[in-house]
Scaffold this motif. Structure first.
Motif, short mmCIF file in Angstrom:
data_model
loop_
_atom_site.label_atom_id
_atom_site.label_comp_id
_atom_site.label_asym_id
_atom_site.label_seq_id
_atom_site.Cartn_x
_atom_site.Cartn_y
_atom_site.Cartn_z
N ALA A 1 0.84 -1.20 0.00
CA ALA A 1 0.00 0.00 0.00
C ALA A 1 0.87 1.24 0.00
O ALA A 1 2.05 1.21 0.38
N TYR A 2 0.24 2.34 -0.46
CA TYR A 2 0.90 3.64 -0.34
C TYR A 2 0.64 4.15 1.07
O TYR A 2 -0.52 4.36 1.47
N ASP A 3 1.71 4.35 1.84
CA ASP A 3 1.61 4.78 3.23
C ASP A 3 1.76 6.30 3.29
O ASP A 3 2.81 6.85 2.95
N HIS A 4 0.69 6.97 3.71
CA HIS A 4 0.74 8.43 3.82
C HIS A 4 1.68 8.86 4.95
O HIS A 4 2.19 9.98 4.93
N THR A 5 1.94 7.98 5.92
CA THR A 5 2.85 8.34 7.02
C THR A 5 4.29 8.46 6.53
O THR A 5 4.98 9.43 6.82
N ALA A 6 4.72 7.45 5.75
CA ALA A 6 6.09 7.45 5.25
C ALA A 6 6.21 8.11 3.89
O ALA A 6 7.31 8.31 3.39
N ASP A 7 5.07 8.44 3.27
CA ASP A 7 5.04 9.05 1.95
C ASP A 7 5.75 8.17 0.93
O ASP A 7 6.52 8.65 0.09
N GLU A 8 5.48 6.85 1.00
CA GLU A 8 6.07 5.91 0.07
C GLU A 8 5.28 4.61 0.08
O GLU A 8 4.44 4.39 0.97
N VAL A 9 5.54 3.76 -0.89
CA VAL A 9 4.87 2.47 -0.96
C VAL A 9 5.60 1.49 -0.05
O VAL A 9 6.83 1.34 -0.14
N ARG A 10 4.82 0.80 0.80
CA ARG A 10 5.40 -0.16 1.73
C ARG A 10 4.56 -1.43 1.75
O ARG A 10 3.39 -1.44 1.34
N THR A 11 5.17 -2.49 2.28
CA THR A 11 4.50 -3.77 2.41
C THR A 11 4.41 -4.13 3.89
O THR A 11 5.41 -4.06 4.61
N TYR A 12 3.20 -4.51 4.34
CA TYR A 12 2.96 -4.82 5.74
C TYR A 12 2.43 -6.23 5.88
O TYR A 12 1.54 -6.65 5.12
N PRO A 13 2.93 -6.99 6.86
CA PRO A 13 2.33 -8.30 7.15
C PRO A 13 0.93 -8.11 7.74
O PRO A 13 0.72 -7.28 8.62
N LEU A 14 -0.01 -8.88 7.24
CA LEU A 14 -1.40 -8.73 7.72
C LEU A 14 -1.52 -9.10 9.20
O LEU A 14 -2.36 -8.53 9.91
N HIS A 15 -0.68 -10.04 9.69
CA HIS A 15 -0.83 -10.45 11.08
C HIS A 15 -0.37 -9.37 12.06
O HIS A 15 -0.62 -9.50 13.26
N ARG A 16 0.33 -8.35 11.56
CA ARG A 16 0.74 -7.25 12.45
C ARG A 16 -0.25 -6.09 12.41
O ARG A 16 -0.03 -5.08 13.08
N ILE A 17 -1.27 -6.17 11.63
CA ILE A 17 -2.30 -5.12 11.57
C ILE A 17 -3.37 -5.45 12.60
O ILE A 17 -4.03 -6.50 12.52
N THR A 18 -3.53 -4.58 13.60
CA THR A 18 -4.47 -4.85 14.70
C THR A 18 -5.92 -4.66 14.27
O THR A 18 -6.82 -5.25 14.85
N GLY A 19 -6.15 -3.81 13.31
CA GLY A 19 -7.52 -3.54 12.87
C GLY A 19 -7.52 -2.53 11.76
O GLY A 19 -6.50 -1.91 11.43
N VAL A 20 -8.68 -2.34 11.16
CA VAL A 20 -8.80 -1.45 10.02
C VAL A 20 -10.15 -0.76 10.08
O VAL A 20 -11.13 -1.32 10.60
N ALA A 21 -10.19 0.47 9.60
CA ALA A 21 -11.45 1.23 9.54
C ALA A 21 -11.43 2.08 8.30
O ALA A 21 -10.37 2.56 7.86
N GLU A 22 -12.59 2.27 7.71
CA GLU A 22 -12.71 3.11 6.52
C GLU A 22 -12.78 4.58 6.93
O GLU A 22 -13.32 4.92 8.00
N LEU A 23 -12.24 5.45 6.07
CA LEU A 23 -12.30 6.88 6.33
C LEU A 23 -13.67 7.43 5.96
O LEU A 23 -14.38 6.85 5.13
N ALA A 24 -14.03 8.53 6.61
CA ALA A 24 -15.29 9.17 6.29
C ALA A 24 -15.29 9.63 4.84
O ALA A 24 -14.24 9.88 4.24
N ASP A 25 -16.48 9.76 4.26
CA ASP A 25 -16.58 10.08 2.84
C ASP A 25 -15.93 11.40 2.50
O ASP A 25 -15.30 11.56 1.45
N ASP A 26 -16.01 12.40 3.41
CA ASP A 26 -15.42 13.70 3.09
C ASP A 26 -13.91 13.71 3.25
O ASP A 26 -13.25 14.71 2.98
N GLN A 27 -13.32 12.61 3.73
CA GLN A 27 -11.87 12.53 3.89
C GLN A 27 -11.22 11.66 2.82
O GLN A 27 -10.02 11.51 2.79
N ILE A 28 -12.02 11.04 1.96
CA ILE A 28 -11.46 10.16 0.93
C ILE A 28 -10.92 10.97 -0.22
O ILE A 28 -11.56 11.88 -0.69
#
Length: 912
Positions: A885-912
């Motif tokens: 994914a493109y990581d807005h934190t690092a401002d670059e494309v990175r790869t993350y293991p799914l087992h290290r992701i604690t959870g996920v949530a969608e952004l509000a429509d006005d923030q997409i």
């Protein structure tokens, strides 16, 4: 997200509306805030409000900025800019204070010690707690508590009595009574009328308390002059027998000023005398040559193993005295030279069982360098060293004596003080020598103590030591900075008329006058903006962020940015922010690469001023040789073994003695070698007495042989052995004859050699095989040793690359933590700052859906070290248990293991 149009309600919101350049200035001025990098702006604000960080920031403010913070601490919370100006300038006003206050307030805002708009200025809570007056910690303002604070424990009836006596109507409750009394004390007209009726003795009491301390002692039955003040609340009881002057009353008596004397401008560094630049450079070069000769003499004296290392480390007092006698200098100066050699890596302990100090292999390499480069290495080491020779002989926290070359000598502020003192000298006209008092006054203004000012504080002592050591080392001459000293500092070359100018490194504000703006300066990077969306005074000074690879030394001083060159990002909306250009602050020390360039430039300037080494001496009939200048290295080394130094100065006098000639023979030279050496290097014929001396000592040298039995003496002439046995001075050696030509001794070989030499013989040591042992003066060296690392004064100043990366990470983390999310029944309910929680199946499904729709997601992620963070990502591919994914934190494309992701949530429509 914070709305820039809405006044900030906290420091975190204030930081959120600042632009990147302002955050960069904050992190550069307070590097402890990014150790480690905060995850978001809320964590940055929390860290900026911790006690240790605030204390560190307050200790680095100049006197006027600190006075401004102290005034805010005694003002209302929040306070307006006009109220702050009234506290600083008083009722009469002060143009200097009025002109300097925006910059001081901008400094406090820049360092996140003050936040809010001009109509709601707030000092951070920790700073207010540190600076607010209290009985245990009085304020430098000398003010006491407010009426409300002083009457907090007073009975309502007593408060009503005070209100009535003061001529005010009684009220229904104590709160309104205190408010009425406060209104009376802050009303200039009514207070003037009230004090006009006061007895003269009562006014004298107020005059003694007005500038602090505001507390006084009273008896159970106060005198009439005190009773008059107590009845009207002009003095309020705080404890049995203790009264205090309320803050509002003191401010009225002071005409509204919080400080007795405000210091908006730095005191000038006044030249005490002026010398010609050539005289200064020549004098400094002479001192530089003396410094090289002294260090060489010190280490030459320790060639065969120097003094023993104390069990606790360092040099004993006795050995320091011997060193001082050998160098013909006072003990503090001898400590300086030993510490300088140690800081340059030329001297260290050998690490053996019988540990001793000795020269390092780096010393031999140093000797082979040109004189100017050798001096540059010493000066560069001195400039960066935190070990401080001036504290030798003092006591540490455990009341132990501090020894030269021992532990406990590091003072982290030493490099910064040395650099600042030399920078002030560089700001004077070339050849001008300042008075030490004016230098100390300037340093006290730039870094004042938050308690009572003392003349013997550490920074003052470091400054005095710096002036003395710079003269000893040849950085200055007759108290003025030399040309090579200026180059060592990276300061600009002197322009026409002797004023600093031309090319080189900026030295910051002029040392000879008040700090002032240097005019518009084009910034090479992003510029800082004001802190706060609606602030109109004290905008944060602009800061250039040049590339580390292209920025020269002059680019290191933050320039003053004109309005046209300043970006108008969030928190910098009003043009009035730029009506008060701030002065450039003191320059930072050079980086390692820049210092190497500056040292090379200093060596080039010094080289023509040093005398050229000579290849000859003048032999005289009185068994002396005169070296009319410095000698070349091989000649100086050989002559140092063959003769003893009798006197030093512009010309060095060597004396030949039987002992010195024997020393040369012990080093492997023959009589013919010595004759040839003197004939080759003497501009005068070899005197006959000297030739006879060499031949006579050579004839007797080695006639006696000393070996290890424990020790024995061997000689082909038994008459010589008979003479030794008959000599009373040999009794201590406890000799006995083993054979006609051999004597045995109970002393060790070294002691036996010394004993026989004291009796007038010239014995030679021999090996077990019977060969003569050749002793050389440079036989003992330590293993390779590195120079001691300076002890830093807190975290190092981050470079532009680290600052840019830190700001980008903080922004992205803040975006992840503040971005609105869609409500989801599947996701676990979260409060602010918590990571999202979803099941692995829900996480995988949401990721796959985001890849198809191209939406961004908010995730919680735990890395391999266990550190949790929040991120906003745009998934590109999900496969093999990983999400790319493109990581807005690092401002670059990175790869993350799914087992290290604690959870996920969608952004509000006005923030997409």
């Amino acid at each position: 997200m914070s709305d820039p149009a809405t006044p900030p309600r906290s420091l975190a919101e204030d930081l959120r509306v600042r632009d990147d350049a302002s955050l960069t200035v904050l992190l550069r001025s307070r590097p402890d805030l990014i150790t480690p990098v905060p995850t978001d702006l809320t964590q940055l604000a929390t860290r900026a409000g911790t006690r240790a960080s605030v204390v560190r920031a307050l200790e680095r403010l100049d006197r006027f900025a600190l006075q401004t913070a102290e005034a805010l601490a005694v003002a209302a919370d929040p306070a307006t800019y006009d109220e702050l100006l009234a506290l600083m300038a008083g009722d009469e006003g002060d143009p200097a204070v009025t002109g300097a206050l925006p910059h001081a307030l901008g400094t406090l805002r820049e360092q996140a010690l003050v936040w809010g708009a001009d109509d709601r200025l707030r000092l951070v809570r920790t700073a207010r707690e540190l600076l607010t007056p209290s009985p245990q910690h009085p304020s430098p303002t000398g003010l006491g508590p407010t009426v409300q604070e002083a009457t907090a424990g007073m009975s309502p009836g007593r408060i009503q009595e005070i209100v009535t006596t003061a001529g005010l109507p009684s009220t229904h409750d104590a709160v309104s009574a205190v408010s009425a009394l406060t209104a009376l004390f802050t009303d200039r007209t009514r207070m003037t009328a009230l004090l006009a009726d006061a007895p003269e003795e009562s006014r004298e009491v107020l005059a003694r308390l007005v500038w602090g301390p505001p507390y006084g002692q009273v008896t159970a039955d106060p005198a009439a002059r005190l009773r008059w003040l107590l009845d009207r609340g002009l003095l309020l009881p705080t404890a049995p027998g203790t009264v205090v002057l309320p803050r509002e009353v003191a401010l009225h008596l002071r005409s509204g000023r919080a400080h007795r004397a405000t210091e908006p401008l730095p005191p000038p560094v006044e030249p005490a005398s002026t010398h010609g630049p050539q005289v200064v450079d020549t004098t400094a070069a002479g001192q530089a040559y003396t410094a090289l000769a002294t260090v060489e003499e010190l280490l030459k004296d320790w060639h065969e193993g120097g003094p023993a290392v104390l069990r606790a480390g360092g040099l004993s007092v006795r050995d320091l005295k011997r060193t001082a006698v050998a160098l013909d200098v006072p003990e503090p100066v001898a400590a300086f030279w030993t510490e300088l050699a140690y800081a340059a890596g030329l001297l260290a302990s050998d690490g053996e069982a019988d540990e001793r100090f000795a020269a390092t292999p780096a010393y031999d390499e140093w000797l082979e360098q040109p004189a100017a480069e050798r001096w540059a290495r010493l000066a560069e080491s001195w400039l960066a060293a935190t070990r401080t020779a001036g504290v030798v002989g003092g006591r540490d926290a455990k009341d132990r004596t501090l020894s030269a070359l021992g532990p406990g000598l590091d003072r982290s502020a030493a490099p910064e003080v040395r650099h600042r003192v030399l920078t002030l000298l560089a700001g004077l006209p070339q050849g001008a020598s300042p008075s030490p008092e004016s230098v100390l006054a300037r340093l006290r203004w730039e870094r004042p103590l938050r308690g009572p000012q003392r003349d013997d504080d550490l920074r003052a002592r470091l400054a005095r030591w710096t002036l003395n050591e710079a003269e000893l080392l040849g950085v200055t001459g007759r108290g003025a900075l030399s040309a090579h000293g200026r180059a060592l500092l990276g300061a600009p070359e002197a322009g026409p008329g002797g004023k600093p100018g031309g090319r080189g490194r900026s030295t910051g504000p002029s040392a000879t006058g008040p700090t002032a703006s240097t005019g518009p300066t084009t910034a090479t990077g992003a510029t800082a903006s004001a802190a706060g969306a609606v602030a109109t005074h004290g905008a944060a000074p602009a800061a250039a962020t040049p590339s580390a690879s292209t920025a020269g030394p002059a680019d290191r001083t933050p320039p003053t940015t004109p309005p046209a060159a300043t970006s108008s990002g969030p928190g910098d909306k009003l043009p009035v922010h730029h009506e008060h250009p701030s002065p450039a602050g003191p320059p930072e020390p050079l980086s390692a690469a820049e210092q190497a360039v500056a040292s090379a430039a200093a060596a080039r300037l010094l080289a023509p001023l040093l005398p050229e080494p000579l290849d000859h001496v003048l032999l005289q009939a009185d068994l002396t040789a005169v070296a009319p200048g410095p000698l070349r290295r091989p000649l100086a080394d050989t002559l140092g073994v063959l003769a003893d130094v009798e006197s030093k100065g512009g010309a060095t006098v060597y004396r030949f003695t039987p002992g010195s000639v024997r020393r040369a023979l012990d080093a492997g030279r023959s009589a013919s070698d010595l004759h040839a050496f003197l004939a080759e290097h003497s501009r005068t014929p070899v005197p006959q007495p000297l030739a006879y001396l060499i031949d006579d000592v050579a004839r007797r040298h080695g006639h006696l042989r000393v070996g290890a039995a424990s020790a024995y003496v061997r000689c082909d002439d038994d008459a010589v052995l008979n003479e030794i046995l008959a000599d009373k001075r040999a009794a201590g050696l406890r000799l006995r004859r083993l054979a006609p030509t051999v004597l045995a001794a109970q002393a060790d070989p070294a002691g036996l050699l010394e004993g026989l030499r004291a009796m007038g013989f010239a014995p030679a040591a021999e090996s077990a095989e019977g060969d003569v042992l050749i002793t050389r003066a440079d036989a003992h060296r330590t293993p390779p040793r590195s120079a001691p690392e300076p002890v830093p004064d807190g975290p190092p100043t981050p470079d532009a690359t680290l600052l840019a990366a830190a700001v980008r990470a903080i922004r992205a983390g803040d975006l992840a933590s503040t971005t609105p999310r869609k409500p989801s029944g599947a996701a676990t309910a979260m409060t602010g700052g918590e990571l999202p929680r979803t099941t692995p199946a829900e996480t995988l499904a949401t990721m796959q859906a985001a890849v198809l729709t191209g939406e961004s997601l908010w995730i919680g992620y735990v890395n391999a070290e266990g550190s949790a963070s929040q991120r906003v990502i745009a998934p590109v591919r999900v496969e093999g248990g990983f999400v790319t994914a493109y990581d807005h934190t690092a401002d670059e494309v990175r790869t993350y293991p799914l087992h290290r992701i604690t959870g996920v949530a969608e952004l509000a429509d006005d923030q997409i």
